[in-house]
Scaffold this motif. Structure first.
Motif, PDB file in Angstrom:
ATOM      1  N   TYR A 212      -6.400  78.534 -55.632  1.00 17.82           N
ATOM      2  CA  TYR A 212      -5.943  79.380 -54.524  1.00 17.82           C
ATOM      3  C   TYR A 212      -4.671  80.127 -54.951  1.00 17.82           C
ATOM      4  CZ  TYR A 212      -4.213  80.744 -49.918  1.00 17.82           C
ATOM      5  OH  TYR A 212      -3.734  81.467 -48.848  1.00 17.82           O
ATOM      6  N   ASN A 213      -3.727  79.408 -55.554  1.00 17.46           N
ATOM      7  CA  ASN A 213      -2.474  80.028 -56.018  1.00 17.46           C
ATOM      8  C   ASN A 213      -2.730  80.984 -57.171  1.00 17.46           C
ATOM      9  OD1 ASN A 213      -0.933  78.604 -54.140  1.00 17.46           O
ATOM     10  ND2 ASN A 213      -0.654  76.861 -55.516  1.00 17.46           N
ATOM     11  N   LEU A 214      -3.671  80.611 -58.041  1.00 18.70           N
ATOM     12  CA  LEU A 214      -3.992  81.459 -59.184  1.00 18.70           C
ATOM     13  C   LEU A 214      -4.514  82.813 -58.726  1.00 18.70           C
ATOM     14  CD1 LEU A 214      -4.448  82.009 -62.180  1.00 18.70           C
ATOM     15  CD2 LEU A 214      -6.634  80.820 -62.009  1.00 18.70           C
ATOM     16  N   MET A 215      -5.409  82.807 -57.729  1.00 16.73           N
ATOM     17  CA  MET A 215      -5.970  84.074 -57.242  1.00 16.73           C
ATOM     18  C   MET A 215      -4.877  84.967 -56.651  1.00 16.73           C
ATOM     19  SD  MET A 215      -9.667  83.080 -55.627  1.00 16.73           S
ATOM     20  CE  MET A 215     -10.745  81.932 -56.492  1.00 16.73           C
ATOM     21  N   HIS A 216      -3.927  84.346 -55.953  1.00 15.37           N
ATOM     22  CA  HIS A 216      -2.821  85.132 -55.406  1.00 15.37           C
ATOM     23  C   HIS A 216      -1.919  85.651 -56.529  1.00 15.37           C
ATOM     24  CE1 HIS A 216      -3.120  84.685 -50.981  1.00 15.37           C
ATOM     25  NE2 HIS A 216      -3.925  83.698 -51.328  1.00 15.37           N
ATOM     26  N   HIS A 217      -1.778  84.866 -57.567  1.00 12.49           N
ATOM     27  CA  HIS A 217      -0.978  85.281 -58.726  1.00 12.49           C
ATOM     28  C   HIS A 217      -1.642  86.462 -59.439  1.00 12.49           C
ATOM     29  CE1 HIS A 217       1.862  84.712 -62.038  1.00 12.49           C
ATOM     30  NE2 HIS A 217       0.853  84.849 -62.863  1.00 12.49           N
ATOM     31  N   MET A 218      -2.968  86.481 -59.440  1.00 13.62           N
ATOM     32  CA  MET A 218      -3.718  87.545 -60.114  1.00 13.62           C
ATOM     33  C   MET A 218      -3.732  88.841 -59.316  1.00 13.62           C
ATOM     34  SD  MET A 218      -7.005  85.287 -61.287  1.00 13.62           S
ATOM     35  CE  MET A 218      -7.997  86.722 -61.699  1.00 13.62           C
TER      36      MET A 218
END
Length: 311
Positions: A212-218
């Motif tokens: 979830y955090n990774l997608m927001h980071h991307m």
């Protein structure tokens, strides 16, 4: 006397509601902790893998070779990846997929592209926070001709959907058989895993806190966060031995069932407290909350005094 009694009751109710709210927050924290640990091998670290990880990787590669397809390697998106056990490894989402495709929406101004009884075109609003899919009251539906033109993004049972156009990023859905053969718009991509990777496991993986955090980071964009489809294919996914996959999936399903039971009990108790509060107020204004005292001034006399003061 009524106010004293109300304060006593409401103090107890407030304390109980606070305790239940804390329990609800603890459930969420426990869930985040569980899913944080499960995809770094914590649950299976003492269980021997059913195959060598390089051997498993070769089986995936063989499937790609049948289609003359070379999947891209993952990259880290400037975000440190959690360490994996020695019998696991990171690969790209592309690597574990036999089909990866973003959707589209035909020209809305052309009525020929849509039909009231056509095939539903799913968008991010069709997916709830638990990953369940449902149709909307104003569901957009494709005509037969438009549906054929978007054949590459037709979804199948056990596909995973996630959005690459936000907000909000991080919405992940799982396709059940009732949504088989529907289609998706440009905000969603579908992932169909190769047979050696449990699709429901990938669903839980992408819904876990790290991803979830990774997608927001991307996410990139001026007005809204978007992820390029080409970048989404490179999301690093743990390649997991198949016996570990099955064990993890069983543990997750059991965990979710337990969480559901506890959550329902908490919500039921909160609802009962809310009803109790209303019941106490009802009794208070019906004169039933405290015993009547014959020495009390009759209400008629109080009313007469109030009238005199007003006049």
């Amino acid at each position: 006397r009524i106010i004293t009694k109300l304060n006593q009751f409401f103090s107890y109710i407030d304390l109980s509601e606070k305790s239940l709210s804390n329990a609800r927050n603890q459930l969420i924290e426990y869930e985040n902790s569980f899913f944080k640990s499960i995809f770094v091998g914590e649950l299976t670290k003492k269980i021997e893998p059913s195959e060598n990880i390089e051997s498993l990787k070769e089986q995936f590669s063989s499937e790609h070779k049948k289609k003359n397809y070379i999947p891209d390697d993952y990259f880290k998106f400037n975000l440190e990846l959690p360490d994996l056990p020695k019998n696991w490894m990171y690969v790209s989402l592309d690597f574990i997929s036999e089909h990866f495709q973003s959707g589209g929406t035909p020209l809305v101004t052309d009525p020929k592209n849509f039909a009231q009884d056509g095939i539903p075109l799913l968008k991010v609003e069709n997916i709830d926070t638990n990953g369940n899919i449902s149709l909307l009251d104003n569901q957009l539906r494709l005509s037969a001709n438009s549906y054929k033109k978007q054949a590459s993004s037709i979804i199948k049972t056990d596909d995973i959907l996630f959005n690459i156009v936000g907000p909000p990023l991080g919405v992940v859905g799982f396709v059940t058989n009732e949504f088989d053969n529907m289609n998706i718009n440009q905000a969603l991509v579908l992932v169909r895993t190769i047979q050696f990777y449990e699709p429901k496991l990938l669903f839980y993986c992408l819904k876990s806190p790290f991803y979830y955090n990774l997608m927001h980071h991307m996410g990139r964009g001026n007005r809204q966060d978007n992820i390029k489809s080409s970048d989404a294919k490179l999301i690093p996914i743990p390649l997991i031995p198949r016996n570990h996959q099955k064990i993890i999936l069983e543990k997750i399903e059991q965990f979710n069932e337990n969480q559901k039971i506890l959550s329902e009990k908490i919500e039921s108790s909160l609802k009962q407290l809310s009803l109790l509060r209303l019941s106490i107020l009802k009794q208070a204004f019906e004169g039933k909350l405290v015993p009547q005292d014959p020495n009390d001034e009759p209400a008629e006399k109080l009313l007469e005094r109030i009238k005199k003061e007003k006049s």
